[in-house]
Design a protein around this motif. Structure first.
Motif, PDB file in Angstrom:
ATOM      1  N   VAL A   1     -19.040 -10.827  -9.311  1.00 24.74           N
ATOM      2  CA  VAL A   1     -19.358  -9.551  -9.985  1.00 24.74           C
ATOM      3  C   VAL A   1     -18.123  -8.953 -10.673  1.00 24.74           C
ATOM      4  O   VAL A   1     -18.254  -8.092 -11.540  1.00 24.74           O
ATOM      5  CB  VAL A   1     -19.981  -8.496  -9.023  1.00 24.74           C
ATOM      6  CG1 VAL A   1     -21.353  -8.928  -8.552  1.00 24.74           C
ATOM      7  CG2 VAL A   1     -19.065  -8.228  -7.829  1.00 24.74           C
ATOM      8  N   GLU A   2     -16.957  -9.418 -10.287  1.00 26.09           N
ATOM      9  CA  GLU A   2     -15.726  -8.900 -10.902  1.00 26.09           C
ATOM     10  C   GLU A   2     -15.273  -9.713 -12.130  1.00 26.09           C
ATOM     11  O   GLU A   2     -14.176  -9.534 -12.629  1.00 26.09           O
ATOM     12  CB  GLU A   2     -14.600  -8.881  -9.850  1.00 26.09           C
ATOM     13  CG  GLU A   2     -14.885  -7.897  -8.734  1.00 26.09           C
ATOM     14  CD  GLU A   2     -14.049  -8.149  -7.490  1.00 26.09           C
ATOM     15  OE1 GLU A   2     -13.775  -7.160  -6.775  1.00 26.09           O
ATOM     16  OE2 GLU A   2     -13.670  -9.302  -7.210  1.00 26.09           O
ATOM     17  N   LEU A   3     -16.148 -10.588 -12.590  1.00 29.89           N
ATOM     18  CA  LEU A   3     -15.776 -11.433 -13.738  1.00 29.89           C
ATOM     19  C   LEU A   3     -15.868 -10.724 -15.082  1.00 29.89           C
ATOM     20  O   LEU A   3     -15.371 -11.237 -16.085  1.00 29.89           O
ATOM     21  CB  LEU A   3     -16.710 -12.650 -13.814  1.00 29.89           C
ATOM     22  CG  LEU A   3     -16.356 -13.937 -13.099  1.00 29.89           C
ATOM     23  CD1 LEU A   3     -17.278 -15.044 -13.590  1.00 29.89           C
ATOM     24  CD2 LEU A   3     -14.904 -14.353 -13.291  1.00 29.89           C
ATOM     25  N   LYS A   4     -16.533  -9.581 -15.098  1.00 35.53           N
ATOM     26  CA  LYS A   4     -16.797  -8.894 -16.379  1.00 35.53           C
ATOM     27  C   LYS A   4     -15.534  -8.734 -17.225  1.00 35.53           C
ATOM     28  O   LYS A   4     -14.481  -8.385 -16.700  1.00 35.53           O
ATOM     29  CB  LYS A   4     -17.446  -7.540 -16.130  1.00 35.53           C
ATOM     30  CG  LYS A   4     -18.883  -7.701 -15.674  1.00 35.53           C
ATOM     31  CD  LYS A   4     -19.651  -6.404 -15.673  1.00 35.53           C
ATOM     32  CE  LYS A   4     -21.075  -6.669 -15.196  1.00 35.53           C
ATOM     33  NZ  LYS A   4     -21.829  -5.491 -14.872  1.00 35.53           N
ATOM     34  N   GLY A   5     -15.679  -9.005 -18.510  1.00 34.48           N
ATOM     35  CA  GLY A   5     -14.554  -8.867 -19.442  1.00 34.48           C
ATOM     36  C   GLY A   5     -13.668 -10.104 -19.519  1.00 34.48           C
ATOM     37  O   GLY A   5     -12.707 -10.140 -20.279  1.00 34.48           O
TER      38      GLY A   5
ATOM     39  N   PHE B   1     -25.305 -15.752 -13.052  1.00 28.25           N
ATOM     40  CA  PHE B   1     -25.136 -14.514 -13.830  1.00 28.25           C
ATOM     41  C   PHE B   1     -26.389 -13.645 -13.731  1.00 28.25           C
ATOM     42  O   PHE B   1     -26.301 -12.432 -13.544  1.00 28.25           O
ATOM     43  CB  PHE B   1     -24.851 -14.820 -15.311  1.00 28.25           C
ATOM     44  CG  PHE B   1     -23.514 -15.469 -15.552  1.00 28.25           C
ATOM     45  CD1 PHE B   1     -22.420 -15.178 -14.738  1.00 28.25           C
ATOM     46  CD2 PHE B   1     -23.330 -16.372 -16.595  1.00 28.25           C
ATOM     47  CE1 PHE B   1     -21.180 -15.779 -14.958  1.00 28.25           C
ATOM     48  CE2 PHE B   1     -22.098 -16.974 -16.822  1.00 28.25           C
ATOM     49  CZ  PHE B   1     -21.031 -16.677 -16.003  1.00 28.25           C
ATOM     50  N   VAL B   2     -27.553 -14.270 -13.848  1.00 25.31           N
ATOM     51  CA  VAL B   2     -28.810 -13.511 -13.748  1.00 25.31           C
ATOM     52  C   VAL B   2     -28.879 -12.850 -12.375  1.00 25.31           C
ATOM     53  O   VAL B   2     -29.192 -11.671 -12.247  1.00 25.31           O
ATOM     54  CB  VAL B   2     -30.035 -14.435 -13.989  1.00 25.31           C
ATOM     55  CG1 VAL B   2     -31.341 -13.713 -13.684  1.00 25.31           C
ATOM     56  CG2 VAL B   2     -30.045 -14.970 -15.422  1.00 25.31           C
ATOM     57  N   ALA B   3     -28.524 -13.628 -11.339  1.00 23.34           N
ATOM     58  CA  ALA B   3     -28.631 -13.115  -9.964  1.00 23.34           C
ATOM     59  C   ALA B   3     -27.742 -11.893  -9.735  1.00 23.34           C
ATOM     60  O   ALA B   3     -28.089 -11.011  -8.955  1.00 23.34           O
ATOM     61  CB  ALA B   3     -28.277 -14.222  -8.973  1.00 23.34           C
ATOM     62  N   VAL B   4     -26.599 -11.843 -10.394  1.00 21.62           N
ATOM     63  CA  VAL B   4     -25.674 -10.724 -10.133  1.00 21.62           C
ATOM     64  C   VAL B   4     -25.608  -9.743 -11.316  1.00 21.62           C
ATOM     65  O   VAL B   4     -24.691  -8.918 -11.394  1.00 21.62           O
ATOM     66  CB  VAL B   4     -24.254 -11.223  -9.770  1.00 21.62           C
ATOM     67  CG1 VAL B   4     -24.292 -12.100  -8.530  1.00 21.62           C
ATOM     68  CG2 VAL B   4     -23.599 -11.973 -10.930  1.00 21.62           C
ATOM     69  N   ASN B   5     -26.616  -9.836 -12.196  1.00 23.30           N
ATOM     70  CA  ASN B   5     -26.699  -8.880 -13.317  1.00 23.30           C
ATOM     71  C   ASN B   5     -25.517  -8.909 -14.273  1.00 23.30           C
ATOM     72  O   ASN B   5     -25.044  -7.862 -14.693  1.00 23.30           O
ATOM     73  CB  ASN B   5     -26.842  -7.447 -12.788  1.00 23.30           C
ATOM     74  CG  ASN B   5     -28.289  -7.130 -12.520  1.00 23.30           C
ATOM     75  OD1 ASN B   5     -29.149  -7.526 -13.308  1.00 23.30           O
ATOM     76  ND2 ASN B   5     -28.531  -6.476 -11.402  1.00 23.30           N
TER      77      ASN B   5
ATOM     78  N   ASP C   1     -24.530 -10.072 -17.969  1.00 18.53           N
ATOM     79  CA  ASP C   1     -25.074 -10.566 -19.228  1.00 18.53           C
ATOM     80  C   ASP C   1     -23.931 -11.299 -19.929  1.00 18.53           C
ATOM     81  O   ASP C   1     -23.024 -10.661 -20.465  1.00 18.53           O
ATOM     82  CB  ASP C   1     -25.572  -9.386 -20.072  1.00 18.53           C
ATOM     83  CG  ASP C   1     -26.114  -9.851 -21.417  1.00 18.53           C
ATOM     84  OD1 ASP C   1     -25.860 -11.019 -21.802  1.00 18.53           O
ATOM     85  OD2 ASP C   1     -26.770  -9.044 -22.091  1.00 18.53           O
ATOM     86  N   PRO C   2     -23.960 -12.635 -19.912  1.00 14.75           N
ATOM     87  CA  PRO C   2     -22.802 -13.371 -20.434  1.00 14.75           C
ATOM     88  C   PRO C   2     -22.473 -13.013 -21.884  1.00 14.75           C
ATOM     89  O   PRO C   2     -21.325 -13.002 -22.271  1.00 14.75           O
ATOM     90  CB  PRO C   2     -23.196 -14.841 -20.294  1.00 14.75           C
ATOM     91  CG  PRO C   2     -24.617 -14.869 -19.902  1.00 14.75           C
ATOM     92  CD  PRO C   2     -25.015 -13.519 -19.419  1.00 14.75           C
ATOM     93  N   GLU C   3     -23.510 -12.691 -22.654  1.00 18.75           N
ATOM     94  CA  GLU C   3     -23.249 -12.373 -24.070  1.00 18.75           C
ATOM     95  C   GLU C   3     -22.497 -11.067 -24.235  1.00 18.75           C
ATOM     96  O   GLU C   3     -21.656 -10.929 -25.110  1.00 18.75           O
ATOM     97  CB  GLU C   3     -24.561 -12.333 -24.840  1.00 18.75           C
ATOM     98  CG  GLU C   3     -24.987 -13.741 -25.170  1.00 18.75           C
ATOM     99  CD  GLU C   3     -26.257 -13.836 -25.965  1.00 18.75           C
ATOM    100  OE1 GLU C   3     -26.668 -12.833 -26.583  1.00 18.75           O
ATOM    101  OE2 GLU C   3     -26.840 -14.931 -25.929  1.00 18.75           O
ATOM    102  N   LYS C   4     -22.803 -10.119 -23.397  1.00 22.55           N
ATOM    103  CA  LYS C   4     -22.158  -8.801 -23.519  1.00 22.55           C
ATOM    104  C   LYS C   4     -20.924  -8.689 -22.637  1.00 22.55           C
ATOM    105  O   LYS C   4     -19.934  -8.071 -23.004  1.00 22.55           O
ATOM    106  CB  LYS C   4     -23.158  -7.711 -23.084  1.00 22.55           C
ATOM    107  CG  LYS C   4     -24.091  -7.295 -24.196  1.00 22.55           C
ATOM    108  CD  LYS C   4     -24.654  -5.913 -23.905  1.00 22.55           C
ATOM    109  CE  LYS C   4     -26.152  -5.977 -23.681  1.00 22.55           C
ATOM    110  NZ  LYS C   4     -26.671  -5.156 -22.637  1.00 22.55           N
TER     111      LYS C   4
END
Ligand code: GLU
Length: 322
Positions: A136-140, A160-164, A166-169
């Motif tokens: 979940v801390e992968l964002k950005g 990604f789907v499981a932890v909400n 959105d790879p595109e965003k």
């Protein structure tokens, strides 16, 4: 003199004939694997080794090819370019049912299973400076999810789907081969990569032995994913295998199994010979890679969703395994 000449001509002709007969009998089969720093590649080699020892008896010569992974292997076996392939159990399930990459093509009806091999963990490795302990801390971050022929690409997307996420965003996604990911991570060109793989393996060893400190990132919060996807199971990364990784405890994630697949078009005697040689020399086979340490013959018949090839089934019946 004349007689002698005749004899040697006859002898030469005889030799030529027997060479031709032997050549005509040799069946060449190729096993599709993965990147050379993964476990599929040595696994293909281990299987080939078992059957090639009996080349005189079976007339089979098995070779191994490094490929883009599970999806590539299934497709190559289906179109007749390869006779065997190593593939993740989840991808076997999807191909036989016409899901994921096979949605447009439909069920791969000729796909058949030979046996399953060892467990593979969805492995997420990140640079320590990226600051992520959990997915979940992968964002950005810049994250490699794998090349399109790989098995792990879909596992990353499911996670990604499981932890909400959105790879595109939320991410900058890369689609390169797992064999190239460790050096890109070390060079600072990516922050993390996914690799569904058996442990220990060369790619993770490479990623954990560079100057940039790295760690395994846990993939938690996947209970719903596991409940709705029968081929996924909880597992963990045994971090002691990688002294360079900045983790103290084993890292939770989910996983699948590596399996050997083939086509209904591959002759029974070929599949029988490969199955028999692996199973009859099981203790020797198990020693060929540390990822096989927990293997049992019974477990090698679990996790298969495609029908078992009749050549393999013939052996399982003979051996009382089915
Ligand atoms: N599971 C990966 C894939 O299907 C390959 C792993 C390996 O080569 O060991 O692409």
């Amino acid at each position: 003199m004349k007689k002698g000449l005749f004899c040697s001509i006859a002898l030469a002709a005889g030799m030529l004939m027997s060479v031709t007969v032997a050549q005509a009998k040799t069946q060449f089969v190729t096993i599709g694997t993965g990147g050379i720093t993964g476990v599929y590649y040595p696994t293909g080699g281990a299987i080939a080794k078992m059957v090639n020892k009996k080349k005189k008896e079976y007339g089979i010569r098995a070779t191994v090819e490094s490929t883009g992974g599970s999806v590539f292997n299934i497709n190559a076996v289906m179109n007749g370019d390869l006779e065997f392939g190593v593939a993740q159990s989840d991808r076997q399930f999807q191909a036989i049912k016409g899901l994921a990459e096979w949605k447009d093509k439909g069920p791969q009806e000729d796909l058949q299973a030979v046996f399953s091999i060892y467990p593979e963990a969805v492995t997420l490795m990140a640079a320590v400076d990226a600051g992520a302990h959990d997915i979940v801390e992968l964002k950005g971050k810049r994250v490699n999810i794998g090349n399109p022929g790989s098995g792990h690409r879909q596992n990353a997307q499911d996670a990604f789907v499981a932890v909400n996420i959105d790879p595109e965003k939320d991410l900058t996604v890369e689609g390169i081969k797992a064999s190239e990911a460790p050096s890109l991570l070390q060079d600072g060109r990516i922050d993390a990569f996914f690799y569904t793989v058996g442990h220990p393996n060369g790619a993770i060893k490479e990623a954990t032995s560079g100057a940039r400190k790295v760690r395994f990132v846990s993939i938690n919060h996947v209970d719903e994913l596991l409940a709705s996807h029968p081929y996924y199971a909880k597992t963990f990364i045994p971090v002691a295998m990688y002294p360079g990784a900045q983790n103290e405890k084993d890292v939770p994630t989910f996983g699948v199994k590596a399996t050997l697949i083939t086509s209904a078009k591959v002759p029974d005697e070929v599949v029988y010979a490969i199955t028999k040689e692996v199973f009859e020399n099981f203790e020797e086979f198990k020693k060929l890679h540390p990822a096989y340490s927990t293997l049992t013959k019974e477990a090698m018949l679990e996790g298969l969703s495609a029908p078992i090839h009749p050549g393999a089934m013939k052996y399982y019946k003979e051996a009382g395994l089915k």
